[in-house]
Design a protein around this motif. Structure first.
Motif, mmCIF file in Angstrom:
data_model
loop_
_atom_site.group_PDB
_atom_site.id
_atom_site.type_symbol
_atom_site.label_atom_id
_atom_site.label_comp_id
_atom_site.label_asym_id
_atom_site.label_seq_id
_atom_site.Cartn_x
_atom_site.Cartn_y
_atom_site.Cartn_z
ATOM 1 N N GLN A 1 0.753 -1.311 0.042
ATOM 2 C CA GLN A 1 -0.036 -0.043 -0.032
ATOM 3 C C GLN A 1 0.720 1.143 -0.001
ATOM 4 O O GLN A 1 0.442 2.301 -0.859
ATOM 5 C CB GLN A 1 -1.143 0.144 1.305
ATOM 6 N N ARG A 2 1.990 1.223 1.162
ATOM 7 C CA ARG A 2 2.873 2.490 0.809
ATOM 8 C C ARG A 2 3.377 2.571 -0.272
ATOM 9 O O ARG A 2 3.445 3.818 -1.002
ATOM 10 C CB ARG A 2 3.851 2.290 2.094
ATOM 11 N N GLY A 3 3.583 1.438 -1.138
ATOM 12 C CA GLY A 3 4.531 1.691 -2.343
ATOM 13 C C GLY A 3 3.468 2.395 -3.431
ATOM 14 O O GLY A 3 3.867 2.856 -4.160
ATOM 15 N N ARG A 4 2.382 1.925 -3.560
ATOM 16 C CA ARG A 4 1.236 2.353 -4.710
ATOM 17 C C ARG A 4 1.091 3.862 -4.329
ATOM 18 O O ARG A 4 1.099 4.429 -5.319
ATOM 19 C CB ARG A 4 0.226 1.537 -4.232
ATOM 20 N N ALA B 1 2.590 7.432 -6.888
ATOM 21 C CA ALA B 1 1.694 8.335 -7.324
ATOM 22 C C ALA B 1 2.317 9.702 -6.798
ATOM 23 O O ALA B 1 2.517 10.741 -7.617
ATOM 24 C CB ALA B 1 0.194 8.384 -6.963
ATOM 25 N N LEU B 2 2.889 9.858 -5.891
ATOM 26 C CA LEU B 2 3.336 10.950 -5.026
ATOM 27 C C LEU B 2 4.613 11.337 -5.936
ATOM 28 O O LEU B 2 4.724 12.587 -6.169
ATOM 29 C CB LEU B 2 3.807 10.648 -4.049
ATOM 30 N N GLU C 1 4.747 -2.297 -11.815
ATOM 31 C CA GLU C 1 3.445 -1.535 -11.159
ATOM 32 C C GLU C 1 3.952 -0.108 -10.803
ATOM 33 O O GLU C 1 3.008 0.857 -10.545
ATOM 34 C CB GLU C 1 3.273 -2.286 -9.786
ATOM 35 N N THR C 2 5.244 0.057 -10.506
ATOM 36 C CA THR C 2 5.559 1.444 -9.869
ATOM 37 C C THR C 2 5.241 2.379 -11.202
ATOM 38 O O THR C 2 4.598 3.492 -10.958
ATOM 39 C CB THR C 2 7.044 1.385 -9.642
ATOM 40 N N TRP C 3 5.751 2.234 -12.434
ATOM 41 C CA TRP C 3 5.381 2.757 -13.587
ATOM 42 C C TRP C 3 3.929 2.741 -13.720
ATOM 43 O O TRP C 3 3.375 3.773 -14.066
ATOM 44 C CB TRP C 3 6.186 2.229 -14.794
#
Length: 170
Positions: free
Chosen positions: A28-31, A35-36, A61-63
């Protein structure tokens, strides 16, 4: 002038200890961090024209989390970027189409920070120098070069312009 945006993948999940490293998704923190950091890239006017991704689930997923903010950009996974060293990253960067003015590479540690250090001309401000000792998940480095062609970019030929991490922005 051309720009290089180096991004370490956002925070990944360790909820399944038997899952292969390459298959780990974001937590969750990564998602949220992805975006931030995409918003930070927009604010810095550094949206990429081309993107190179490691094939790891967490980099892809980061991208994917950044794309709605940065827009549709040509993105390609490159098998060699999974845990790549700086020499491999440089070869991939050098293969980028000359049409691209800004290229993003979404990868892993320790390769991302080592690549930033090796690209840098050595004139580094204190806010950027910290990238060499600690490049946290979702960290973002921006470098620029005067080279007109990506194929001409070499180590020590770039100016380190910016470094930030999610904690800097909240």
């Amino acid at each position: 002038m051309k720009r290089i945006v180096l991004i370490r993948h956002a925070k990944s999940s360790w909820s399944d200890p038997d899952q292969e490293d390459i298959a780990r998704p974001l937590n969750q923190r990564g998602r949220l961090s992805a975006a931030l950091m995409a918003a930070q890239i927009v604010e810095l006017d550094a949206a990429p024209d081309a993107v190179w991704l490691s094939p790891a689930a967490r980099t892809v997923e980061t991208w994917e989390r950044m794309k709605p903010i940065l827009g549709e950009v040509e993105a390609e996974t490159h098998k060699a970027l999974y845990m790549a060293d700086p020499d491999t990253m440089l070869k991939i960067l050098q293969s980028t189409s000359p049409k691209a003015k800004t290229v993003a590479i979404v990868g892993h540690q320790p390769g991302v920070s080592a690549f930033a250090r090796k690209l840098s001309d050595g004139k580094i401000g204190p806010t950027c120098a910290r990238a060499f000792t600690h490049f946290p998940t979702a960290g973002l480095a921006i470098l620029s070069t005067q080279e007109e062609k990506w194929s001409k970019v070499t180590f020590k030929s770039c100016r380190f312009e910016h470094f930030s991490v999610p904690k800097d922005l909240v």
